[in-house]
Design a protein around this motif. Sequence first.
Motif, PDB file in Angstrom:
ATOM      1  N   MET A 114       0.861  -1.185   0.000  1.00 55.41           N
ATOM      2  CA  MET A 114       0.000   0.000   0.000  1.00 55.41           C
ATOM      3  C   MET A 114       0.892   1.228   0.000  1.00 55.41           C
ATOM      4  O   MET A 114       1.730   1.395   0.885  1.00 55.41           O
ATOM      5  N   PHE A 115       0.696   2.073  -1.013  1.00 54.38           N
ATOM      6  CA  PHE A 115       1.608   3.194  -1.207  1.00 54.38           C
ATOM      7  C   PHE A 115       0.876   4.325  -1.918  1.00 54.38           C
ATOM      8  O   PHE A 115       0.123   4.088  -2.867  1.00 54.38           O
ATOM      9  N   ALA A 116       1.083   5.564  -1.436  1.00 52.31           N
ATOM     10  CA  ALA A 116       0.503   6.746  -2.075  1.00 52.31           C
ATOM     11  C   ALA A 116       1.606   7.767  -2.321  1.00 52.31           C
ATOM     12  O   ALA A 116       2.616   7.802  -1.607  1.00 52.31           O
ATOM     13  N   GLY A 117       1.414   8.624  -3.316  1.00 47.72           N
ATOM     14  CA  GLY A 117       2.412   9.644  -3.615  1.00 47.72           C
ATOM     15  C   GLY A 117       1.797  10.816  -4.342  1.00 47.72           C
ATOM     16  O   GLY A 117       0.701  10.724  -4.921  1.00 47.72           O
ATOM     17  N   GLU A 118       2.520  11.937  -4.301  1.00 45.27           N
ATOM     18  CA  GLU A 118       2.060  13.158  -4.972  1.00 45.27           C
ATOM     19  C   GLU A 118       3.261  13.939  -5.476  1.00 45.27           C
ATOM     20  O   GLU A 118       4.297  14.013  -4.818  1.00 45.27           O
ATOM     21  N   ALA A 119       3.125  14.535  -6.656  1.00 45.91           N
ATOM     22  CA  ALA A 119       4.098  15.479  -7.195  1.00 45.91           C
ATOM     23  C   ALA A 119       3.358  16.795  -7.407  1.00 45.91           C
ATOM     24  O   ALA A 119       2.387  16.842  -8.170  1.00 45.91           O
ATOM     25  N   ARG A 120       3.806  17.856  -6.728  1.00 45.62           N
ATOM     26  CA  ARG A 120       3.078  19.140  -6.743  1.00 45.62           C
ATOM     27  C   ARG A 120       3.950  20.266  -7.250  1.00 45.62           C
ATOM     28  O   ARG A 120       5.141  20.362  -6.919  1.00 45.62           O
ATOM     29  N   ASN A 121       3.326  21.134  -8.042  1.00 45.13           N
ATOM     30  CA  ASN A 121       3.962  22.361  -8.499  1.00 45.13           C
ATOM     31  C   ASN A 121       2.945  23.486  -8.359  1.00 45.13           C
ATOM     32  O   ASN A 121       2.040  23.628  -9.182  1.00 45.13           O
ATOM     33  N   GLY A 122       3.069  24.262  -7.266  1.00 44.52           N
ATOM     34  CA  GLY A 122       2.099  25.328  -7.028  1.00 44.52           C
ATOM     35  C   GLY A 122       0.716  24.754  -6.784  1.00 44.52           C
ATOM     36  O   GLY A 122       0.513  23.899  -5.924  1.00 44.52           O
ATOM     37  N   ARG A 123      -0.230  25.217  -7.567  1.00 45.10           N
ATOM     38  CA  ARG A 123      -1.617  24.757  -7.401  1.00 45.10           C
ATOM     39  C   ARG A 123      -1.901  23.438  -8.112  1.00 45.10           C
ATOM     40  O   ARG A 123      -2.952  22.833  -7.912  1.00 45.10           O
ATOM     41  N   TYR A 124      -0.978  22.969  -8.937  1.00 47.34           N
ATOM     42  CA  TYR A 124      -1.213  21.753  -9.708  1.00 47.34           C
ATOM     43  C   TYR A 124      -0.492  20.566  -9.081  1.00 47.34           C
ATOM     44  O   TYR A 124       0.595  20.716  -8.511  1.00 47.34           O
ATOM     45  N   ALA A 125      -1.098  19.384  -9.205  1.00 43.16           N
ATOM     46  CA  ALA A 125      -0.482  18.189  -8.625  1.00 43.16           C
ATOM     47  C   ALA A 125      -0.893  16.950  -9.407  1.00 43.16           C
ATOM     48  O   ALA A 125      -1.974  16.912 -10.025  1.00 43.16           O
ATOM     49  N   LEU A 126      -0.021  15.961  -9.376  1.00 39.57           N
ATOM     50  CA  LEU A 126      -0.311  14.618  -9.864  1.00 39.57           C
ATOM     51  C   LEU A 126      -0.284  13.687  -8.652  1.00 39.57           C
ATOM     52  O   LEU A 126       0.559  13.845  -7.768  1.00 39.57           O
ATOM     53  N   PHE A 127      -1.196  12.716  -8.614  1.00 40.80           N
ATOM     54  CA  PHE A 127      -1.265  11.830  -7.451  1.00 40.80           C
ATOM     55  C   PHE A 127      -1.426  10.385  -7.883  1.00 40.80           C
ATOM     56  O   PHE A 127      -1.868  10.089  -9.001  1.00 40.80           O
ATOM     57  N   THR A 128      -1.063   9.486  -6.971  1.00 40.07           N
ATOM     58  CA  THR A 128      -1.225   8.060  -7.214  1.00 40.07           C
ATOM     59  C   THR A 128      -1.451   7.361  -5.880  1.00 40.07           C
ATOM     60  O   THR A 128      -1.011   7.836  -4.828  1.00 40.07           O
TER      61      THR A 128
END
Length: 292
Positions: A114-128
């Motif tokens: 079980m694993f979660a992650g996020e890549a954020r740049n300012g107001r925008y983000a990618l998640f998994t």
Amino acid sequence: MLSRRCDRIGHEVKDGIRGDFDMGIIRALVLASAGTAAALFAVPAIAADAATQLPEAAPVPAEAAPAWTFTAEPYFWMAGMKGRVGVRGLSPVDIDVDFSQIFDHIDWSPPPVMFAGEARNGRYALFTDFIYLGLEADGTSRGPLALFSAEANMNTVVWTFGGSYRVVDNGTATLDVLAGGRLWYVDADLTVTGPLAVREASGSKTWVDPIIGVAGDVALGNGFGLHGEADVGGFGLGADIDWQVQGTLQYRYSDSVTLEAGYRYLAVDYEDDGFVFDIAMQGPIIGARFRF
């Protein structure tokens, strides 16, 4: 007479010396005045020339673009499971495993992931968010005249992914809107034990449900905060309905580590060509989020 001549000569010498001295003073004053005037006229010119030789002022740098930040969160979800699982050739099996019994029913070979992650740049983000869970559960299956005992062995993959946009960020609370998809892979082996025979069947399915949702955080002070998220999807394009809600209490241990604990509920209703996966998974969740 000689003395008077000497006196006259002395007066003439004195007058000559005095005259030469006065002329020297006048001459010095004139030269000094001329030098001062020349200096006064020369200073602006020298200053202007020096200004042209000075390096140009450095331009004011533009505001730096937001930098990417990343979070990684291993977690453990003690998810109980309740609902129906069916494969072609057998009636669906009703299973009911409470989260308090989950350790007795998990297939530890291979262990859950079980694993979660996020890549954020300012107001925008990618998640998994990725889950792999193997589960063994006892249940029942409805026969023509009675309930039969049954057993279900399932390997389940749930992968949620997408992007989000932050619509609120006031320093105390944030709110993101998100859109993406949730991929399901279910491999089920069912065994139904009747009065006369034991029947077995297997089947697997993979599908992707589109999802939309929201996620937000509220700071409580002293390092504590609340996190909540909810999404809904499926819409008949994959599952008939696919939705989840989650709430956690967070504690910011350091700038790079946040601990959290809470509760998660995830439900899906999928049926296609005799394969049935109408399940609700729920239970406590704990994790540690690392920011870098």
